[in-house]
Design a protein around this motif. Structure first.
Motif: not given
Length: 303
Positions: A290-291, A294, A298
């Motif tokens: 998930q990091r 994301d 971004s």
């Protein structure tokens, strides 16, 4: 002298609780469905009435009436309440993912360890007889890699699984745990993950396994219903082998999970291949993925 049944409480009254948890709890030898808890008093009373057991809208009173708790509630709520249950000395049947943050998973795992209670996470396929037979057969060979794809349609408007937490967390957190668990069991522990996203909630993972194997995973909850389904393959010198599919009758698998949890609770041996520590380990892989997703999103939005 026969042992008294282990008294289970069911936390949750939603679709999965009604079609899987309650029937399994009511039909597993050595287990008694003793109580139901939920936040909707009308739904709690209705479900409990169907099984002639007590019902509660106060969680502490619910805990005081049972030996163990089966959770069928969203993962963020499960993580918080399961900590309270463990600290009260109650054994835990958990759903996947056990939590949606590393911190919550850590707190839950520590609470279970400190209390010395038994725990099992219901990775459905891991409790299917055909999948267990397949896992035993693949253990006889060395595999180079694997591929797993699960095209789910849970976010279709009419799906009973179209719930707020799934809309928020997507296929990575709903379907990902099942596939990571199965590839972990067949190819070895996952040591690292590389992740990227496609359109919607499509998520791609490359898993690196202890011993050198690697596997590729793709998941989504937004597939057309006509494409719904899953496939898991391993490949290596022995050729190629396909895992049996997820059962469409999960009550039987849950009965086995409950029976194994009850056996561990009675023996005082809390460890299980699919216990809270394994659930935490799978969750750490998802959180890392998930990091990465994301961060890529971004960076793309900043361009």
């Amino acid at each position: 002298m026969n042992e008294r049944p282990l008294r289970f409480g069911l936390a949750g009254t939603g679709y999965w609780a009604r079609i899987t948890h309650a029937p399994a709890l009511a039909s597993t030898a050595g287990i008694e469905l003793a109580a139901v808890w939920g936040r909707n008093a009308e739904a709690v009373a209705a479900l409990a009435g169907s099984y002639h057991c007590a019902w509660y809208d106060n969680f502490d009173d619910f805990l005081a009436s049972v030996d163990a708790v089966a959770f069928a509630i969203p993962p963020d709520i499960q993580a918080e309440l399961a900590v309270r249950a463990a600290r009260a000395g109650r054994h835990l049947l958990l759903e996947k993912p056990i939590a949606t943050t590393e911190q919550a998973a850590d707190v839950l795992a520590r609470a279970v360890q400190d209390a010395g209670v038994a725990s099992v996470v219901f990775f459905t396929a891991r409790f299917q007889a055909d999948v267990r037979a397949w896992l035993a057969s693949v253990a006889e060979h060395r595999w180079s890699g694997g591929t797993a794809v699960w095209l789910g349609s849970a976010l279709a408007e009419r799906s009973p699984f179209n719930t707020p937490w799934r809309r928020e967390k997507g296929g990575l957190w709903d379907l990902g745990p099942h596939l990571v668990s199965l590839l972990w069991a067949s190819l070895g522990p996952v040591t690292a993950v590389t992740a990227d996203a496609g359109t919607g909630d499509v998520t791609h993972l490359i898993l690196h396994h202890k011993g050198g194997a690697s596997s590729a995973v793709a998941v989504t909850l937004c597939a057309p219903e006509a494409a719904d389904g899953s496939d898991v393959w391993l490949w290596g010198e022995a050729g190629r082998t396909r895992a049996p599919g997820e059962t469409d009758q999960p009550v039987g698998a849950l009965r086995l999970a409950l029976a194994e949890l009850a056996a561990n609770a009675r023996s005082g041996q809390p460890r299980h291949d699919c216990d809270v520590l394994f659930g935490r380990a799978v969750g750490l892989i998802l959180a890392d993925a998930q990091r990465q997703v994301d961060a890529r999103a971004s960076a793309a939005s900043a361009d």
